[in-house]
Motif scaffolding. Structure first.
Motif, PDB file in Angstrom:
ATOM      1  N   ALA A 214       0.809  -1.367   0.028  1.00 44.51           N
ATOM      2  CA  ALA A 214      -0.145  -0.014  -0.008  1.00 44.51           C
ATOM      3  C   ALA A 214       0.835   1.199  -0.070  1.00 44.51           C
ATOM      4  N   ASP A 215       1.959   1.262   0.815  1.00 43.86           N
ATOM      5  CA  ASP A 215       2.778   2.431   0.989  1.00 43.86           C
ATOM      6  C   ASP A 215       3.436   2.475  -0.423  1.00 43.86           C
TER       7      ASP A 215
ATOM      8  N   ASP B   4       1.427   4.247  -2.751  1.00 46.98           N
ATOM      9  CA  ASP B   4       1.030   5.780  -2.521  1.00 46.98           C
ATOM     10  C   ASP B   4       2.375   6.679  -3.043  1.00 46.98           C
TER      11      ASP B   4
ATOM     12  N   TYR C  86       8.053   9.007   8.827  1.00 51.64           N
ATOM     13  CA  TYR C  86       6.779   9.370   9.251  1.00 51.64           C
ATOM     14  C   TYR C  86       6.204   8.213  10.180  1.00 51.64           C
TER      15      TYR C  86
ATOM     16  N   ARG D 130       7.772   8.029  13.541  1.00 52.75           N
ATOM     17  CA  ARG D 130       7.208   9.045  14.195  1.00 52.75           C
ATOM     18  C   ARG D 130       5.720   8.651  14.703  1.00 52.75           C
ATOM     19  N   HIS D 131       4.910   8.193  14.062  1.00 50.21           N
ATOM     20  CA  HIS D 131       3.710   7.879  14.371  1.00 50.21           C
ATOM     21  C   HIS D 131       3.224   6.477  14.696  1.00 50.21           C
ATOM     22  N   TYR D 132       4.002   5.713  14.692  1.00 46.03           N
ATOM     23  CA  TYR D 132       3.516   4.059  15.307  1.00 46.03           C
ATOM     24  C   TYR D 132       4.004   4.183  16.451  1.00 46.03           C
TER      25      TYR D 132
ATOM     26  N   LEU E 234       5.733  -3.824  12.794  1.00 48.87           N
ATOM     27  CA  LEU E 234       4.798  -3.566  11.861  1.00 48.87           C
ATOM     28  C   LEU E 234       5.328  -4.171  10.420  1.00 48.87           C
TER      29      LEU E 234
ATOM     30  N   LYS F 108      -2.803  10.885   6.091  1.00 49.30           N
ATOM     31  CA  LYS F 108      -1.288   9.939   5.707  1.00 49.30           C
ATOM     32  C   LYS F 108      -0.087  10.833   5.781  1.00 49.30           C
TER      33      LYS F 108
ATOM     34  N   ASN G  67       2.594  16.279   7.594  1.00 49.10           N
ATOM     35  CA  ASN G  67       3.578  17.330   7.547  1.00 49.10           C
ATOM     36  C   ASN G  67       3.108  18.247   6.375  1.00 49.10           C
TER      37      ASN G  67
ATOM     38  N   PHE H 118      -4.502   1.666   7.147  1.00 46.81           N
ATOM     39  CA  PHE H 118      -4.423   2.524   5.927  1.00 46.81           C
ATOM     40  C   PHE H 118      -4.193   1.544   4.757  1.00 46.81           C
ATOM     41  N   THR H 119      -5.221   1.406   4.024  1.00 43.88           N
ATOM     42  CA  THR H 119      -4.704   0.489   2.896  1.00 43.88           C
ATOM     43  C   THR H 119      -4.867   1.304   1.526  1.00 43.88           C
ATOM     44  N   GLY H 120      -4.661   2.495   1.408  1.00 41.55           N
ATOM     45  CA  GLY H 120      -4.897   3.189   0.185  1.00 41.55           C
ATOM     46  C   GLY H 120      -6.059   4.025   0.208  1.00 41.55           C
TER      47      GLY H 120
END
Lengths: 158, 613
Positions: A26-27, A30, A70, A73-75, A82, B101, B104, B271-273
């Motif tokens: 997924a990342d 993105d 990111y 910092r956020h998990y 993860l 997501k 920033n 979060f999967t898109g």
């Protein structure tokens, strides 16, 4: 070059680089989207094609680093926990890719470019801005580790 | 021998997105680019126009800022202004996704992820303002006239409605006359599917409106409201159940419109898109909230939503309005026209984000948002009068006083109209109550100072009276026109706390507020009242104060009378079995009905005249 052309030419490469960094499907999708958007909103001209490819690789790497930063910092839990789940889901389907993803980051970014994209050592060195010597040592070390993961005498290249 | 190269390629091919998916991403990027193109051209044109004068303007702004900061550091010490954090509605799910997501890109560098430092929501503490002066029975303690609040027990003088562990029960109050003891007769009890009782969360409760009974509850992280028709009191009929995602924060009912606020937090791991809005957009009654109904605040990054819905229970149709705001909320204050949500968080210093919503004609809309220094305590930390919002906060730094408390007066646009800093430095606010032009603030470190603050001039709030007594009032209610009742902890001058303390403050002379009567019961505690203010039964018509006490010393319902300026502990009713529903009471005529979750006990009050003699 518009978005569609760029996608056909470099989409898979960007995805592979992002995957080698984030280990997450997924990342990576993105990041692919972000890189393309960056390319068409701020057009850059290149004299050589290798330069263009290097730009996409660097851009994908930078976006991936941002994404990892990111996440760190956020998990709340550690990043490894993860990613482990994602890698396991990849492992079920693929053994070679999973083995590559288990390599240290330094080694796997070289492996992806050298074997998957089929670049020669000089191109890899230029794209990653490291010396040719480093590329060669890293390749040797990566091959050694992969042999351990995948078994001796399995692949002739290793 | 297989080829490593080929195998690696095959493996990546298995994982990587299909050609169709790649095309989809490419066209998405093209669309995003086309949308951005226009904006960029406009910006460029504007920049070209401004370039010659820009340098001059920048210099001007810089010097102004310098003067301003100097002024601040010399004069005020603290940054006393409400900072505007307005935003706008989202145009698509993609923009919401990107905002969550990639925070920033949207956040001001100086702002923080407000979810990180979020300070736990506090239970709502309370004041009394009776709707009808003398209805002959006790009513729910509400803050603002015309805005109903949910309670776990309600009465209309004839029937008593109480929540049980699985639903609700309706009792009839049988008053047979002088000689015979009154009793409560069980008429019916109904179970609600998925009902889970949460005590003392302010979110579980019910409303009675005409012949409708509404139960609001939390059913496994889904905020639900069930509407029953109780025309036939023996046989309630379930009309409908509406749901919205998230944990319930609080509810209010204005007229026949039920406003429900829930807090929905997105699990960032799922979060999967952006194409799966189900994973990051809340649902209301099974439908996703439209992206046009999602409001995004500038300078705020978070992974959670506040979901606000309005439902007219008299009509059969769906929600009359629904809205989601990207943000957090801990406490809620509502007038008949506006709904304020407060989110206190910690980022470098204590801050509170205020969100103002308008509720005109059952349509919810965002009016304004602002961030102030300091944190609020409960729904009673805020009050609106003549369009001015008054907020009492803790943890404001000012150069002259250090960390202390402050009171802000904000105008309709949430801009600072006036402020008062330096209230009791190094102490914390323990309870607040506003009454018209005056505000009463209790702070505590060793002794309990009660401040009376004159707010008649919004630009210049002033402390008119300051009273120091041992212990502190954890919560205050207006008892009668010139009397203020405080329930809290007893203590000594050295600052140690013990027991349950009741104080009656005389507020007739605002220059000199004094404690006219006080009593401390060392064997009891006020914890059930501090946890949920509605568990205290305060009924001045019968000079009655009922306080549940569920301590290890035993489970009692305290019947305390305030007669002739004196507190009298008339009876500590001992309860043998009780459930997690807590202990609650209502009063009809001279009879107190005590509900322990299983059975309804009765207690007949002694004649007040007997005490006078």
């Amino acid at each position: 070059m518009d978005a569609r052309e760029a996608m056909n030419k470099y989409g898979r490469l960007i995805y592979a680089v992002a995957l080698s960094y984030t280990k997450s499907h997924a990342d990576s999708e993105d990041i692919l989207q972000d890189v393309l958007l960056k390319y068409i909103t701020r057009p850059v001209s290149f004299s050589v094609e290798a330069e263009e490819r290097a730009w996409f690789i660097r851009c994908a790497e930078n976006e991936s680093k941002n994404a990892l930063h990111y996440m760190k910092r956020h998990y709340k839990g550690t990043l490894d926990e993860l990613v482990e789940a994602e890698v396991e889901s990849i492992e079920e389907r693929t053994d070679v890719l999973a083995a590559v993803l288990r390599l240290p980051l330094k080694l796997r970014r070289v492996i992806i470019l050298y074997y998957y994209e089929g670049m020669d050592t000089l191109d890899v060195a230029e794209a990653l801005r490291i010396s040719v010597g480093s590329v060669k040592t890293r390749l040797t070390r990566a091959r050694k580790t992969l042999r351990e993961y995948l078994g001796e005498d399995y692949y002739e290249e290793l | 021998m297989k080829s490593f190269k080929e195998d690696l390629k095959n493996d990546i091919q298995q994982v990587q997105p299909s050609q169709a998916r790649l095309d989809e991403i490419a066209s998405k990027v093209e669309r995003a680019n086309a949308a951005g193109e226009e904006k960029r051209e406009k910006k460029l044109a504007r920049q070209k126009k401004l370039r010659p004068i820009r340098r001059g303007v920048l210099c001007g702004i810089a010097s102004l800022a310098l003067v301003f900061t100097m002024f601040l550091s010399i004069g005020l010490g603290a940054f006393d202004f409400a900072i505007n954090t307005d935003g706008g509605y989202a145009d698509s799910y993609l923009s919401i996704y990107r905002r969550m997501k990639h925070p920033n890109l949207f956040a001001n560098k100086n702002e923080y992820d407000i979810t990180d430092g979020m300070i736990q929501a506090t239970p709502e503490g309370g004041n009394i303002s009776l709707e009808d002066k003398n209805p002959g029975y006790s009513q729910t303690n509400i803050q603002v006239q015309g805005v109903m609040e949910a309670d776990k027990i309600k009465t209309d003088g004839k029937y008593i409605y109480a929540l049980t562990q699985t639903g609700f029960a309706i009792y009839e109050a049988v008053m047979p006359g002088d000689k015979v003891k009154p009793e409560a007769a069980l008429l019916c009890s109904a179970d609600i599917k998925g009902f889970s009782y949460r005590f003392p969360a302010a979110s579980t409760g019910m409303y009675i409106y005409g012949n409708k009974l509404v139960v609001c509850y939390d059913s496994h992280n889904v905020c639900s409201s069930s509407v029953f028709d109780i025309t036939d009191i023996n046989n309630p009929v379930l009309l409908k159940t509406v749901t919205q995602d998230g944990n319930p924060l609080s509810t209010r009912m204005i007229g026949s419109t039920l406003y429900t606020v829930s807090f929905y937090s997105v699990d960032s791991v799922t979060f999967t898109g952006w194409t799966n809005p189900q994973t990051y957009v809340p649902e209301v009654d099974g439908d996703l909230i439209d992206s046009k109904q999602v409001y995004c605040l500038d300078k705020v990054t978070t992974n959670s939503y506040i979901v606000v819905t309005a439902l007219d229970i008299e009509k059969d149709d769906d929600f009359s309005s629904k809205l989601a705001v990207l943000g957090c909320a801990g406490t809620m204050y509502s007038t008949t026209e506006h709904l304020y949500l407060f989110n206190s968080y910690y980022a470098d210093s204590r801050k509170t984000q205020i969100l103002k919503l308008s509720l005109a004609d059952g349509k919810i809309d965002v009016v304004k948002s602002a961030t102030i220094e300091g944190t609020t305590l409960s729904q009673f930390s805020a009050d609106e009068k003549d369009g001015y919002l008054r907020v009492a906060v803790t943890g404001v730094y000012s150069q002259n006083y250090g960390i202390g408390n402050a009171l802000y007066v904000l105008d309709e646009n949430l801009e600072t109209a006036g402020y008062l800093t330096g209230i009791a430095p190094n102490e914390t606010i323990k309870s607040v109550r506003f009454d018209g032009d005056y505000g009463y603030v209790v702070t505590f470190r060793q002794t309990d100072p009660l401040f009376a603050i004159d707010l008649s001039n919004p630009a210049k709030p002033t402390v008119t009276s300051e009273l120091h007594i041992p212990g502190y009032s954890a919560y205050m209610q207006k008892y009668s026109d010139n009397l203020l009742l405080g329930i809290g902890f007893g203590g000594n001058e050295q600052g140690s706390l013990y027991g349950l303390k009741l104080s009656m403050f005389n507020t007739e002379d605002k220059q000199n507020v004094y404690e006219s009567e006080t009593v401390t019961y060392k064997e009891f505690t006020p914890y059930s009242v501090t946890a949920d203010h509605k568990s205290a039964l305060i009924y001045p018509q019968q000079s009655l104060i009922g306080i549940p006490n569920t301590e290890y010393t035993g489970c009692y319902y305290l019947i305390i009378r305030y007669i002739n300026n004196e507190f009298i502990l008339e009876e500590a009713v001992k309860l043998t079995n009780f459930t997690n529903c807590g202990i609650l009471g209502v009063c009809i005529d001279n009879t107190v009905f005590i509900w322990n979750g299983v059975e309804m006990l009765t207690y007949v009050l002694a004649d007040a005249d007997a005490y006078v003699k």
